[in-house]
Design a protein around this motif. Structure first.
Motif, short mmCIF file in Angstrom:
data_model
loop_
_atom_site.label_atom_id
_atom_site.label_comp_id
_atom_site.label_asym_id
_atom_site.label_seq_id
_atom_site.Cartn_x
_atom_site.Cartn_y
_atom_site.Cartn_z
N LEU A 55 -4.04 4.90 6.83
CA LEU A 55 -2.99 3.95 6.47
C LEU A 55 -2.73 2.94 7.58
O LEU A 55 -2.38 1.78 7.31
CB LEU A 55 -1.71 4.71 6.13
CG LEU A 55 -1.76 5.48 4.82
CD1 LEU A 55 -0.48 6.28 4.61
CD2 LEU A 55 -1.98 4.55 3.64
N SER A 69 -7.82 3.20 -3.92
CA SER A 69 -8.84 3.37 -2.88
C SER A 69 -8.76 4.79 -2.35
O SER A 69 -7.69 5.39 -2.25
CB SER A 69 -8.65 2.37 -1.74
OG SER A 69 -7.42 2.59 -1.06
N ARG A 116 -1.63 -1.24 -4.07
CA ARG A 116 -2.84 -0.47 -3.84
C ARG A 116 -2.45 0.98 -3.58
O ARG A 116 -1.72 1.27 -2.64
CB ARG A 116 -3.65 -1.00 -2.66
CG ARG A 116 -4.94 -0.20 -2.41
CD ARG A 116 -5.64 -0.63 -1.14
NE ARG A 116 -5.98 -2.05 -1.20
CZ ARG A 116 -6.27 -2.78 -0.12
NH1 ARG A 116 -6.25 -2.23 1.07
NH2 ARG A 116 -6.58 -4.06 -0.25
N VAL A 167 3.60 -1.01 3.88
CA VAL A 167 3.07 0.33 3.64
C VAL A 167 4.23 1.25 3.30
O VAL A 167 5.27 1.23 3.99
CB VAL A 167 2.31 0.87 4.87
CG1 VAL A 167 1.92 2.33 4.65
CG2 VAL A 167 1.06 0.04 5.14
N TRP A 187 -10.39 7.19 0.88
CA TRP A 187 -11.05 7.05 2.17
C TRP A 187 -11.21 8.40 2.85
O TRP A 187 -10.37 9.28 2.70
CB TRP A 187 -10.23 6.14 3.10
CG TRP A 187 -10.02 4.76 2.58
CD1 TRP A 187 -9.05 4.36 1.70
CD2 TRP A 187 -10.78 3.60 2.89
NE1 TRP A 187 -9.17 3.02 1.44
CE2 TRP A 187 -10.21 2.52 2.17
CE3 TRP A 187 -11.87 3.36 3.72
CZ2 TRP A 187 -10.72 1.23 2.25
CZ3 TRP A 187 -12.36 2.07 3.80
CH2 TRP A 187 -11.80 1.02 3.07
N GLU A 222 -5.00 1.66 9.54
CA GLU A 222 -6.04 0.65 9.40
C GLU A 222 -5.78 -0.24 8.19
O GLU A 222 -5.97 -1.46 8.23
CB GLU A 222 -7.42 1.31 9.28
CG GLU A 222 -7.91 1.94 10.58
CD GLU A 222 -7.99 0.91 11.70
OE1 GLU A 222 -8.57 -0.17 11.47
OE2 GLU A 222 -7.45 1.18 12.79
N GLN A 223 -5.32 0.36 7.09
CA GLN A 223 -5.01 -0.41 5.90
C GLN A 223 -3.87 -1.40 6.14
O GLN A 223 -3.81 -2.47 5.53
CB GLN A 223 -4.61 0.53 4.75
CG GLN A 223 -5.73 1.44 4.27
CD GLN A 223 -6.70 0.70 3.36
OE1 GLN A 223 -6.33 0.20 2.31
NE2 GLN A 223 -7.95 0.64 3.78
N SER A 224 -2.96 -1.05 7.05
CA SER A 224 -1.80 -1.90 7.31
C SER A 224 -2.18 -3.24 7.92
O SER A 224 -1.38 -4.19 7.88
CB SER A 224 -0.82 -1.18 8.25
OG SER A 224 -1.28 -1.17 9.60
N THR A 265 -3.49 4.56 -2.32
CA THR A 265 -4.51 5.04 -1.39
C THR A 265 -4.39 6.53 -1.16
O THR A 265 -3.28 7.07 -1.04
CB THR A 265 -4.38 4.29 -0.04
OG1 THR A 265 -4.62 2.91 -0.25
CG2 THR A 265 -5.38 4.82 0.98
N HIS A 289 -4.05 -5.39 6.82
CA HIS A 289 -4.18 -6.42 5.78
C HIS A 289 -3.18 -6.18 4.65
O HIS A 289 -3.45 -6.52 3.50
CB HIS A 289 -5.61 -6.41 5.23
CG HIS A 289 -6.67 -6.50 6.29
ND1 HIS A 289 -6.90 -7.65 6.99
CD2 HIS A 289 -7.51 -5.56 6.79
CE1 HIS A 289 -7.87 -7.44 7.88
NE2 HIS A 289 -8.26 -6.18 7.77
N ALA A 290 -2.02 -5.60 5.00
CA ALA A 290 -1.03 -5.26 3.98
C ALA A 290 0.27 -6.02 4.21
O ALA A 290 0.58 -6.44 5.33
CB ALA A 290 -0.76 -3.75 3.98
N ILE A 326 0.85 -1.19 0.00
CA ILE A 326 0.00 0.00 0.00
C ILE A 326 0.88 1.25 0.00
O ILE A 326 1.86 1.32 0.75
CB ILE A 326 -0.93 0.01 1.23
CG1 ILE A 326 -1.93 -1.14 1.13
CG2 ILE A 326 -1.66 1.35 1.36
CD1 ILE A 326 -2.84 -1.27 2.33
#
Length: 277
Positions: free
Chosen positions: A87, A77, A37, A97, A79, A89-91, A39, A93-94, A9
Motif C-alpha cells: 500500500l 489489483s 482501486r 489510501v 500483489w 508503494e501504491q500511495s 487492493t 500514485h493515489a 485505494i
C-alpha cells in the motif's frame, strides 16, 4: 497525452473490517470524483508455504462497492508482498489510501494497527484509518451523515493544508467543521503567557479563505486548554471523522509521524484522516 487519474485505494483481506473500509473508500472516491482501486496483498511465502491466488477477495469487494455506488469506476489489483509495503508503494500514485484499523490478523491481514500506523508515517498521499470499520460492513449499514468533521489546528506551517482537507470533507458532506486549537499554560514565568483570544483570532483568519470557497459550511472554532491528545479525543468523540497533520510544530519535514497524531490514531474511535503537508 493520456491523463492518469489518481485513484482512491483501499486494502482488503476478507474481514468484515475490510468491507467496512471499502464502504468508506467508495464514498470518498465518489466525493473526490476519482476511481476506486481495491487492493489485496498476498504476503510473502515461507520456505514451504504456497501462496494461492485470492482474486475472489478483491472481486467480491468490487461488486459490493458498485452495489453501494452504481456508476463508480472500480478496478482491482493483487500483489505479492507485505500489506504495508504494497500500500505504501501504491500511495505514490493515489489520491487517498483507506484501511481499516483491524482485521483477520496474521500474514494476510491489511488491517492490524501496525499497517495503518506504517502508512500514516510513510504514505505519499493522505491516509484514512477507519476504526471499527466492521460497523459499516452490513448491506443496510449507513455511513454517518450528520456529525461534524473535527480538525486539529496547531499553528504549524502545514496547518493550512490540513484545514483545507478538513474543510473539503465538511463541504462535500454538507456537515459542520469544528476547528480545535489546544494550548497549555507556560511552565515558566519567563515564558510569555498564551492569550486564548489571540489564538481564536489567528485560527479564524486562517479559515477565512476557506469560508469563501463554500460559505454554506458552518464553522466553529474551539480553543481549549489542556493536554493535546485527550482534548482532541474528547472533541472527536461524536465526530464524523478527525483530520490531523502527519507532523506538527516539531519542524520535522521527513516522514516521521508526529506524537499527537500517533496517539490519536492509537486511541480514537472515529475515522482518522492523516494529511501530509
Amino acid at each position: 497525452m493520456a491523463i492518469i487519474e489518481r485513484p482512491v485505494i483501499v486494502g482488503v483481506d476478507g474481514s468484515p473490517a475490510a468491507l467496512g473500509a471499502v464502504r468508506w473508500a467508495a464514498d470518498e472516491a465518489v466525493r473526490l470524483r476519482r476511481p476506486l482501486r481495491v487492493t489485496h496483498a498476498l504476503g510473502v511465502p515461507g520456505p514451504s508455504e504456497e501462496i494461492t491466488d485470492e482474486q475472489g477477495l478483491v472481486l467480491n469487494a468490487a461488486v459490493e462497492a458498485r452495489h453501494w455506488y452504481p456508476g463508480l469506476r472500480v478496478t482491482t489489483s493483487t500483489w505479492y508482498g507485505r500489506p504495508a509495503h504494497v500500500l505504501r508503494e501504491q500511495s505514490r500514485h493515489a489520491e487517498l489510501v483507506v484501511v481499516g484499523s483491524r482485521g483477520h490478523g496474521g500474514l494476510h491481514s491489511l488491517f492490524v494497527g501496525s499497517v495503518g500506523m506504517h502508512l500514516a508515517r510513510h504514505a505519499q498521499c493522505p491516509v484514512l484509518v477507519v476504526h471499527h470499520a466492521e460497523r459499516w460492513a452490513g448491506p443496510e449499514s449507513q455511513l454517518p451523515s450528520g456529525p461534524p468533521v473535527v480538525v486539529g489546528a496547531d499553528g504549524s506551517a502545514g496547518a493550512l493544508t490540513v484545514m483545507e482537507a478538513a474543510f473539503g470533507e465538511a463541504s462535500a458532506r454538507r456537515v459542520p467543521l469544528v476547528a480545535v486549537r489546544v494550548w497549555q499554560p507556560p511552565s515558566s514565568r519567563l515564558v510569555r503567557r498564551t492569550d486564548p483570544d489571540n489564538l481564536a483570532a489567528e485560527l479564524d483568519a486562517d479559515l477565512e479563505r476557506l469560508r469563501a470557497k463554500d460559505p454554506a459550511v458552518e464553522v466553529e472554532i474551539r480553543v481549549r486548554q489542556g493536554a493535546t491528545v485527550p482534548v482532541l479525543l474528547y472533541e472527536a468523540r461524536d465526530a464524523l471523522m478527525i483530520v490531523l497533520g502527519a507532523h506538527g510544530l516539531s519542524g520535522l519535514t521527513g516522514m516521521r509521524l508526529g506524537a499527537v497524531t500517533q496517539h490519536v490514531l492509537e486511541h480514537a474511535d472515529t475515522p482518522v484522516l492523516v494529511v501530509r503537508h
